[in-house]
Structures are given as structure tokens and as C-alpha cells.
Scaffold this active site. Sequence first.
Site, mmCIF file in Angstrom:
data_model
loop_
_atom_site.group_PDB
_atom_site.id
_atom_site.type_symbol
_atom_site.label_atom_id
_atom_site.label_comp_id
_atom_site.label_asym_id
_atom_site.label_seq_id
_atom_site.Cartn_x
_atom_site.Cartn_y
_atom_site.Cartn_z
ATOM 1 N N GLU A 152 -4.991 2.189 -4.136
ATOM 2 C CA GLU A 152 -3.534 2.247 -4.098
ATOM 3 C C GLU A 152 -2.918 0.963 -3.547
ATOM 4 O O GLU A 152 -1.732 0.919 -3.234
ATOM 5 C CB GLU A 152 -3.068 3.442 -3.256
ATOM 6 C CG GLU A 152 -3.322 3.318 -1.768
ATOM 7 C CD GLU A 152 -4.701 3.793 -1.329
ATOM 8 O OE1 GLU A 152 -4.855 4.151 -0.146
ATOM 9 O OE2 GLU A 152 -5.620 3.809 -2.176
ATOM 10 N N ASN B 219 -3.273 12.656 -3.092
ATOM 11 C CA ASN B 219 -4.318 12.900 -4.082
ATOM 12 C C ASN B 219 -5.029 14.225 -3.821
ATOM 13 O O ASN B 219 -5.280 15.013 -4.735
ATOM 14 C CB ASN B 219 -5.334 11.756 -4.040
ATOM 15 C CG ASN B 219 -5.551 11.124 -5.403
ATOM 16 O OD1 ASN B 219 -4.883 11.455 -6.362
ATOM 17 N ND2 ASN B 219 -6.500 10.231 -5.485
ATOM 18 N N ASP C 111 -2.942 9.607 -10.315
ATOM 19 C CA ASP C 111 -2.908 8.539 -11.319
ATOM 20 C C ASP C 111 -1.485 8.327 -11.840
ATOM 21 O O ASP C 111 -1.049 7.190 -12.046
ATOM 22 C CB ASP C 111 -3.839 8.875 -12.486
ATOM 23 C CG ASP C 111 -5.313 8.724 -12.126
ATOM 24 O OD1 ASP C 111 -5.601 8.147 -11.046
ATOM 25 O OD2 ASP C 111 -6.160 9.175 -12.913
ATOM 26 N N HIS D 230 -6.125 14.461 -8.831
ATOM 27 C CA HIS D 230 -6.273 13.068 -9.252
ATOM 28 C C HIS D 230 -5.350 12.705 -10.416
ATOM 29 O O HIS D 230 -4.898 11.557 -10.512
ATOM 30 C CB HIS D 230 -7.725 12.795 -9.627
ATOM 31 C CG HIS D 230 -8.637 12.777 -8.443
ATOM 32 N ND1 HIS D 230 -8.637 11.751 -7.527
ATOM 33 C CD2 HIS D 230 -9.574 13.661 -8.009
ATOM 34 C CE1 HIS D 230 -9.536 11.982 -6.577
ATOM 35 N NE2 HIS D 230 -10.112 13.154 -6.854
ATOM 36 N N ASP E 83 0.842 -1.200 0.000
ATOM 37 C CA ASP E 83 0.000 0.000 0.000
ATOM 38 C C ASP E 83 0.875 1.248 0.000
ATOM 39 O O ASP E 83 1.857 1.333 0.739
ATOM 40 C CB ASP E 83 -0.891 0.003 1.253
ATOM 41 C CG ASP E 83 -1.862 1.155 1.260
ATOM 42 O OD1 ASP E 83 -2.950 1.007 0.692
ATOM 43 O OD2 ASP E 83 -1.531 2.211 1.841
#
Length: 214
Positions: free
Chosen positions: A140, A105, A114, A110, A97
Site C-alpha cells: 500500500e 484488508n 485491491d 482482498h 502510505d
Amino acid sequence: MDLRWIGLGISCLFTLLWTAVYGLPANQQTAVLAAAAAVLQAAVGYRMGLYADRLREAAYLDSLTGALVNRRFFELLEREVERARRHDYPVTLLFIDLDNFKIFNDSHGHLAGDNLLCRFADILKRSIRAQDSVGRWGGEEFVILLPHADTQHGVTVGERIQRNVREDLGGVTVSIGIASFPAHASTATELAAKADTLMYEAKKKKDCILVAEQ
């Protein structure tokens, strides 16, 4: 199996059946037309197989990161565990993770998030062997399947990932949970649950690797 060659093979089989039923062409002009039709049919079969391969790949891979989707990864994990049971070898699973991804984020947007996920997935793929597999479990959270690998090998891979992430992603860190079959679980479901639980415990500390106990 590569569906391109299956499509080509089926096309060639149809050509052979057609020849067996109707025989060889009686004259040169007919032979040329028959050969052209056979080549065209083979090309169509190959292209249809290629299209089917692309559809299958789209169904198996996460569109953003190129990692295996959750469902496909778990099917692979189940098969590998059953194969390991029959042939008596270890399988190790890593749940990984990205620490504080939600904060990243929210702070950077975003699109930046990404991009970070894509770069992270690339690091995971570079950090493993050719026979290993990377999947995106969700959000994630990523997973790595290590066939023919014991827990210590999993720890080595986890430490390599931590180091590569710190170096390549500018101080970003990861939390990892590691468990192995058959040492810590007897089924694929148990193995995934064990590694997942360890990852969530590691997330409480951040930048941490937790390994299942015997």
C-alpha cells in the site's frame, strides 16, 4: 520513444533498400504487387512495434493500479536527480502510505482492498501535474516524483492528496514523508531513504505529513 513508428520506419527503410538494389518494377502488374508488398510490410512493422510497446508497458506498470513499478520508478528518479544536478533545479519525492490498510484488508477482504488501492492510485494521478510521476513502491506504499518542485510544493501536493483521499475514500487517511534534492539528499538513493524514513515516522501518528529538515 513510440515503438510503433520505429517499426513502421524500419519497414519503409527496407522497402527503400529493396528498391535501391532491384530498381523500380518493370511493368504495371509487378508494380502493383510490389506496392502491395510494401504496404503489407509497413503494416507488419507497425503491428510489431505496437506489440513491443504493449510488452514494454506491461513491464513498466503495476498490473493492478497502473502506477510505475518500483524498479522503473527508481530508474526514473535516478535520471531526474542527475538531470537536476546538471541543470540546477529541485526535485521533490513523496512517500505515501494508506493508514491501517491491513486492518481494512482483513475486515473487507482482498478484493475490496485491491479496489481501494486502484481508487487510491487514481486519486494520486489526479492530484499531480502532467510532468509528475506516480509509482507503487510495494503493498500500500506509493511514491510521487515532482521534478522542478521544491519542498513547499511537495507539501501542497501532499495536503491535496490527504484532502482528496478523505473526501473520495470515505474517511480513509494517508501518511506522507517528503524530501527534496538537493536540500535533503545528494543522490536518488539518499532521497528515497529520507522520504521513506519520514513516511514510517508519519505512520506512527497516522494522517500525518512529515517533511525533511535542512
